[in-house]
Design a protein around this motif. Structure first.
Motif, PDB file in Angstrom:
ATOM      1  N   ILE A  17       0.859  -1.193   0.000  1.00 49.32           N
ATOM      2  CA  ILE A  17       0.000   0.000   0.000  1.00 49.32           C
ATOM      3  C   ILE A  17       0.888   1.232   0.000  1.00 49.32           C
ATOM      4  O   ILE A  17       1.507   1.578   1.000  1.00 49.32           O
ATOM      5  CB  ILE A  17      -0.935   0.036   1.217  1.00 49.32           C
ATOM      6  CG1 ILE A  17      -1.783  -1.228   1.300  1.00 49.32           C
ATOM      7  CG2 ILE A  17      -1.831   1.270   1.145  1.00 49.32           C
ATOM      8  CD1 ILE A  17      -2.694  -1.272   2.520  1.00 49.32           C
ATOM      9  N   ASP A  18       0.972   1.893  -1.142  1.00 56.59           N
ATOM     10  CA  ASP A  18       1.687   3.158  -1.272  1.00 56.59           C
ATOM     11  C   ASP A  18       0.646   4.269  -1.291  1.00 56.59           C
ATOM     12  O   ASP A  18      -0.561   4.000  -1.293  1.00 56.59           O
ATOM     13  CB  ASP A  18       2.517   3.156  -2.561  1.00 56.59           C
ATOM     14  CG  ASP A  18       3.747   4.053  -2.493  1.00 56.59           C
ATOM     15  OD1 ASP A  18       3.636   5.158  -1.913  1.00 56.59           O
ATOM     16  OD2 ASP A  18       4.795   3.670  -3.028  1.00 56.59           O
ATOM     17  N   GLY A  19       1.085   5.516  -1.301  1.00 59.05           N
ATOM     18  CA  GLY A  19       0.124   6.600  -1.404  1.00 59.05           C
ATOM     19  C   GLY A  19       0.589   7.874  -0.745  1.00 59.05           C
ATOM     20  O   GLY A  19       1.675   7.944  -0.168  1.00 59.05           O
ATOM     21  N   ARG A  20      -0.262   8.866  -0.829  1.00 54.18           N
ATOM     22  CA  ARG A  20       0.072  10.207  -0.333  1.00 54.18           C
ATOM     23  C   ARG A  20      -0.030  10.291   1.182  1.00 54.18           C
ATOM     24  O   ARG A  20      -0.788   9.551   1.814  1.00 54.18           O
ATOM     25  CB  ARG A  20      -0.834  11.242  -0.991  1.00 54.18           C
ATOM     26  CG  ARG A  20      -0.560  11.382  -2.479  1.00 54.18           C
ATOM     27  CD  ARG A  20      -1.375  12.478  -3.148  1.00 54.18           C
ATOM     28  NE  ARG A  20      -0.765  12.818  -4.412  1.00 54.18           N
ATOM     29  CZ  ARG A  20      -1.017  12.185  -5.561  1.00 54.18           C
ATOM     30  NH1 ARG A  20      -1.897  11.206  -5.589  1.00 54.18           N
ATOM     31  NH2 ARG A  20      -0.405  12.550  -6.683  1.00 54.18           N
ATOM     32  N   SER A  21       0.729  11.195   1.751  1.00 55.57           N
ATOM     33  CA  SER A  21       0.680  11.436   3.192  1.00 55.57           C
ATOM     34  C   SER A  21      -0.747  11.754   3.622  1.00 55.57           C
ATOM     35  O   SER A  21      -1.467  12.485   2.930  1.00 55.57           O
ATOM     36  CB  SER A  21       1.592  12.612   3.573  1.00 55.57           C
ATOM     37  OG  SER A  21       2.943  12.282   3.401  1.00 55.57           O
ATOM     38  N   ALA A  22      -1.153  11.191   4.756  1.00 57.15           N
ATOM     39  CA  ALA A  22      -2.463  11.447   5.374  1.00 57.15           C
ATOM     40  C   ALA A  22      -3.632  10.907   4.563  1.00 57.15           C
ATOM     41  O   ALA A  22      -4.770  11.293   4.797  1.00 57.15           O
ATOM     42  CB  ALA A  22      -2.659  12.941   5.642  1.00 57.15           C
ATOM     43  N   SER A  23      -3.363  10.019   3.612  1.00 57.32           N
ATOM     44  CA  SER A  23      -4.451   9.459   2.804  1.00 57.32           C
ATOM     45  C   SER A  23      -5.104   8.251   3.462  1.00 57.32           C
ATOM     46  O   SER A  23      -6.111   7.740   2.961  1.00 57.32           O
ATOM     47  CB  SER A  23      -3.932   9.061   1.414  1.00 57.32           C
ATOM     48  OG  SER A  23      -2.968   8.019   1.517  1.00 57.32           O
ATOM     49  N   GLY A  24      -4.548   7.766   4.561  1.00 54.89           N
ATOM     50  CA  GLY A  24      -5.152   6.643   5.276  1.00 54.89           C
ATOM     51  C   GLY A  24      -4.457   5.317   5.060  1.00 54.89           C
ATOM     52  O   GLY A  24      -5.059   4.265   5.291  1.00 54.89           O
ATOM     53  N   LYS A  25      -3.202   5.322   4.646  1.00 51.88           N
ATOM     54  CA  LYS A  25      -2.466   4.075   4.393  1.00 51.88           C
ATOM     55  C   LYS A  25      -2.335   3.239   5.665  1.00 51.88           C
ATOM     56  O   LYS A  25      -2.613   2.045   5.667  1.00 51.88           O
ATOM     57  CB  LYS A  25      -1.064   4.390   3.842  1.00 51.88           C
ATOM     58  CG  LYS A  25      -1.038   5.199   2.568  1.00 51.88           C
ATOM     59  CD  LYS A  25       0.383   5.418   2.070  1.00 51.88           C
ATOM     60  CE  LYS A  25       1.238   6.238   3.011  1.00 51.88           C
ATOM     61  NZ  LYS A  25       0.740   7.607   3.229  1.00 51.88           N
ATOM     62  N   THR A  26      -1.878   3.893   6.744  1.00 52.71           N
ATOM     63  CA  THR A  26      -1.658   3.172   7.992  1.00 52.71           C
ATOM     64  C   THR A  26      -2.970   2.682   8.584  1.00 52.71           C
ATOM     65  O   THR A  26      -3.055   1.556   9.089  1.00 52.71           O
ATOM     66  CB  THR A  26      -0.923   4.075   9.008  1.00 52.71           C
ATOM     67  OG1 THR A  26       0.288   4.549   8.419  1.00 52.71           O
ATOM     68  CG2 THR A  26      -0.613   3.320  10.279  1.00 52.71           C
ATOM     69  N   THR A  27      -4.003   3.497   8.499  1.00 46.77           N
ATOM     70  CA  THR A  27      -5.317   3.096   8.990  1.00 46.77           C
ATOM     71  C   THR A  27      -5.832   1.892   8.219  1.00 46.77           C
ATOM     72  O   THR A  27      -6.348   0.931   8.803  1.00 46.77           O
ATOM     73  CB  THR A  27      -6.314   4.256   8.876  1.00 46.77           C
ATOM     74  OG1 THR A  27      -5.861   5.351   9.680  1.00 46.77           O
ATOM     75  CG2 THR A  27      -7.697   3.835   9.344  1.00 46.77           C
ATOM     76  N   ALA A  28      -5.690   1.936   6.891  1.00 44.82           N
ATOM     77  CA  ALA A  28      -6.139   0.821   6.060  1.00 44.82           C
ATOM     78  C   ALA A  28      -5.378  -0.452   6.409  1.00 44.82           C
ATOM     79  O   ALA A  28      -5.967  -1.533   6.537  1.00 44.82           O
ATOM     80  CB  ALA A  28      -5.960   1.157   4.585  1.00 44.82           C
ATOM     81  N   ALA A  29      -4.067  -0.339   6.569  1.00 43.63           N
ATOM     82  CA  ALA A  29      -3.255  -1.511   6.906  1.00 43.63           C
ATOM     83  C   ALA A  29      -3.640  -2.077   8.270  1.00 43.63           C
ATOM     84  O   ALA A  29      -3.708  -3.303   8.446  1.00 43.63           O
ATOM     85  CB  ALA A  29      -1.775  -1.147   6.877  1.00 43.63           C
ATOM     86  N   SER A  30      -3.901  -1.201   9.229  1.00 42.48           N
ATOM     87  CA  SER A  30      -4.297  -1.648  10.557  1.00 42.48           C
ATOM     88  C   SER A  30      -5.625  -2.395  10.522  1.00 42.48           C
ATOM     89  O   SER A  30      -5.803  -3.426  11.191  1.00 42.48           O
ATOM     90  CB  SER A  30      -4.392  -0.446  11.499  1.00 42.48           C
ATOM     91  OG  SER A  30      -4.843  -0.836  12.776  1.00 42.48           O
ATOM     92  N   LEU A  31      -6.570  -1.894   9.731  1.00 43.80           N
ATOM     93  CA  LEU A  31      -7.858  -2.566   9.594  1.00 43.80           C
ATOM     94  C   LEU A  31      -7.701  -3.914   8.887  1.00 43.80           C
ATOM     95  O   LEU A  31      -8.266  -4.919   9.314  1.00 43.80           O
ATOM     96  CB  LEU A  31      -8.832  -1.679   8.824  1.00 43.80           C
ATOM     97  CG  LEU A  31      -9.324  -0.431   9.559  1.00 43.80           C
ATOM     98  CD1 LEU A  31     -10.100   0.471   8.625  1.00 43.80           C
ATOM     99  CD2 LEU A  31     -10.183  -0.824  10.754  1.00 43.80           C
TER     100      LEU A  31
END
Length: 349
Positions: free
Chosen positions: A188-202
């Protein structure tokens, strides 16, 4: 979508809607499905049994019933090739994050009453008042669907918060990947604050994944030369990622790596990656071409510039937000452009 919009939509989609079903919808909009999770083991067994019995349908995965809640259709979940084991954590997470709101319930009932009085729902004001009087004799409580609704509509769903709907297309792509003896890898790549870490945690909770964070591989200060930072993606310590992580990806075996601490600005301890069916590499620069084609699926998490800065300001404060705007975001954008990162993704969300 407002509660009124949801009520009108449900009336259109399900013409056999009865007063009892409207009360149920209003209750779910306010309280979610927490009352169904007193015993999670029993709730999961019931879901698995119900899921095995429903027919697969190629229809919409969910219907909105409030600004926060949707009903995810079990037949559609099955028809889209999604396993019930992934739906249950979404149901649990949604129930855990709901706040019981009696006031919201009563407001929703009031909205429904106005629609009934205006002739915009499929039953009479008299039927509505009769059921409400009967309902309140035992106080505020959850109800089942009416027998008419069950017979005509065959409801089979679970309540899920709408914030999780963003992941549904990604989950479909993940479910479509062929199973292997090893571990399937999602980047999961992407822009800062786009929700990458949240998505990975879910996803970690939904599909029982192990997660590797690219934040653990920020370039140490002593290596941040002008020459290095001028390279697209140069501010990630890709040499260490290649050495400590890359050889382990795709193998169904636990491993560990040294993590960089952004607070201490140095390497700080080791992080263990447990054995799992899925490995998720999360963070900007995870698509860097120097890593090769290590992932089975590439997902790009996007966000508009205005919302991006609003989130960073809220999350990091004004001083850090200015640093992001002046330094980190331009470096990310340079990397995205140089390597066509959004276009490289299998899916954008």
């Amino acid at each position: 979508m407002t509660v009124q919009d949801s009520l009108l939509l449900q009336n259109k989609l399900h013409p056999s809607l009865q007063p009892q079903d409207v009360v149920k919808l209003c209750y779910q909009a306010a309280f979610g499905g927490e009352h169904l999770l007193k015993d999670k083991a029993i709730a999961q067994t019931y879901l698995m049994r119900e899921f095995s019995a429903v027919p697969a349908e190629n229809a919409a995965l969910y219907e909105e019933i409030s600004p926060e809640i949707c009903r995810v259709s079990l037949p559609s979940w099955k028809g889209h090739g999604l396993p019930p084991e992934w739906l249950f954590p979404l149901f649990v997470l949604s129930a855990d994050r709901m706040t019981n709101n009696r006031q919201l319930f009563e407001q929703a009932l009031s909205t429904a009453g106005k629609l009934v009085s205006a002739g915009r729902l499929s039953f009479s004001p008299a039927a509505w008042q009769q059921y409400l009087t009967q309902y309140w004799t035992v106080g505020c409580h959850p109800v089942h669907h009416s027998s008419i609704y069950r017979e005509k509509e065959h409801p089979s769903y679970r309540l899920v918060q709408k914030r999780f709907v963003r992941l549904f297309p990604l989950l479909e792509r993940m479910a479509a990947l062929p199973k292997t003896d090893g571990t399937r890898v999602l980047a999961i790549d992407g822009r800062s604050a786009s929700g990458k870490t949240t998505a990975a945690s879910l996803l970690e909770q939904i599909v029982s994944a192990s997660v590797i964070h690219m934040d653990d591989f920020f370039l140490p200060p002593q290596l941040r030369t002008d020459s290095r930072l001028s390279q697209p993606g140069g501010n990630v310590h890709y040499e260490r990622f290649q050495k400590e992580v890359l050889p382990h990806l795709g193998l169904r075996k636990a491993f560990s790596y040294t993590a960089f601490s952004c607070q201490k600005m140095c390497l700080s301890g080791r992080r263990t990656v447990p054995e799992s069916e899925w490995q998720i590499v999360e963070g900007a620069y995870s698509f860097h071409p120097v890593f090769g084609d290590y992932a089975d699926l590439l997902a790009f998490s996007d966000i508009g510039p205005q919302e991006q800065m609003q989130r960073i300001l809220k999350r990091n404060g004004s001083k850090a937000a200015q640093i992001f705007a002046d330094r980190w975001i331009p470096l990310e954008e340079q990397y995205f452009k140089a390597f066509s990162i959004p276009q490289k993704a299998d899916i954008c969300f």
